[in-house]
Write a protein that holds these residues in place. Structure first.
Motif: not given
Lengths: 210, 210
Positions: A101, A160, A163-164
């Motif tokens: 992250r 994803t 990070l999301q």
């Protein structure tokens, strides 16, 4: 001794993720890691050296994973290689999720360190993905209208959940760190590959016949 | 008066992008915008208020664009709606590229503000994309094995030139802010949609026939 180094690394990941790199002082780092400021200087020179270590060691390991798969290309099909890239990369990211992250967020900054990481590691990442995709395309295993888009999508799918993670939790109610969610997410990637990249068996025969 | 407000916004985007939110002081902001510190307090209360304004106004405009397209769903095909979403979103992001870069990076942080943005705006974004994708799927215009993956990929494709501009430049030698590159990138998205989401005309007829 190596335990001290690891404690500094673990503390840095937590603090950089919550307070940001600029918002974290060396003093706080030392306190959180339960070490002296001198230990940080000894192992990493300074905060910037610690940041460089985090990014380099993450991408060094990640690119090694892709390289190992790439080396199997002569004996395995492109499809097998691509699936292994996804599986092994997801596993590595999952095992280092807090670091992942931090690292992916850091990559969106424009800095000399980020440029170096890109020219060293991400150029290799592109090379391996491109080689596998192009082999698959040539052997009629894949349909790849744009290598750029396929690589961007693979990269985005792999990063994803890390990070999301907050977006997935808030908007889709998926907790990407839960094992069941990660398994489910991996299945979705494979389903996407099957539908968008892999040429179906009948289609494949057709194309070869033509 | 509104010019003063805009000058503060422009200065904030530049400074937050280069020095980060934490690395930027109100004093620096005032200097860069050529205003008094009092002007910043008057319009935005403080630095946090300015940040909230940047994120809210960006997503407010972006979601309005999607909403307008969504409202055309009864008269237009799902395919036309999806293509218009991509075109109009890309245009908006391009016109606000520095702000877009800042906003997408900020979204990767875990904060109360980010949670609010997600539950207010990104829940709507998901709703509109989902509605269009599901209509297309139902009408046999689209093949969508996973709505989550399709939405994630659309979002990633639209934000990539801004959030990953440095990666595209360093690794792919694409300058995503150049008009020709943006046009090219948009073509690649449309090509991807045609191949992965839109059902081909013959396929479509076949499916309807079955």
């Amino acid at each position: 001794m190596e335990k001290t180094k690891q404690r500094i690394i673990d503390a840095a990941i937590i603090l950089f993720n919550t307070k940001g790199f600029d918002g974290t002082s060396v003093r706080e780092l030392a306190k959180k890691a339960n070490v002296n400021v001198g230990h940080i200087s000894y192992y990493f020179d300074n905060k910037a050296g610690l940041q460089e270590h985090l990014l380099s060691s993450f991408f060094d390991q990640y690119v090694s994973i892709l390289e190992k798969v790439y080396k199997k290309m002569s004996t395995y099909t492109a499809k097998e290689c691509l699936l292994e890239c996804v599986e092994k990369s997801m596993q590595f990211h999952r095992e280092n999720r807090q670091l992942a992250r931090y690292v992916y967020r850091e990559l969106t900054f424009d800095s000399i360190l980020v440029r170096e990481i890109m020219s060293t590691y991400l150029t290799k990442e592109k090379y391996y993905f491109k080689a596998i995709l192009e082999k698959g395309h040539k052997k009629k295993e894949f349909q790849v209208p744009s290598v750029l888009m396929a690589v961007m999508q693979l990269k985005s799918m792999i990063s994803t959940p890390f990070l999301q993670s907050q977006y997935l939790a808030e908007v889709w109610h998926i907790m990407p760190y839960e094992t069941s969610a990660v398994d489910q997410y991996e299945k979705v990637i494979v389903k996407w590959l099957e539908q968008s990249v892999f040429v179906e068996q009948e289609q494949q025969l057709e194309r070869i016949a033509l």
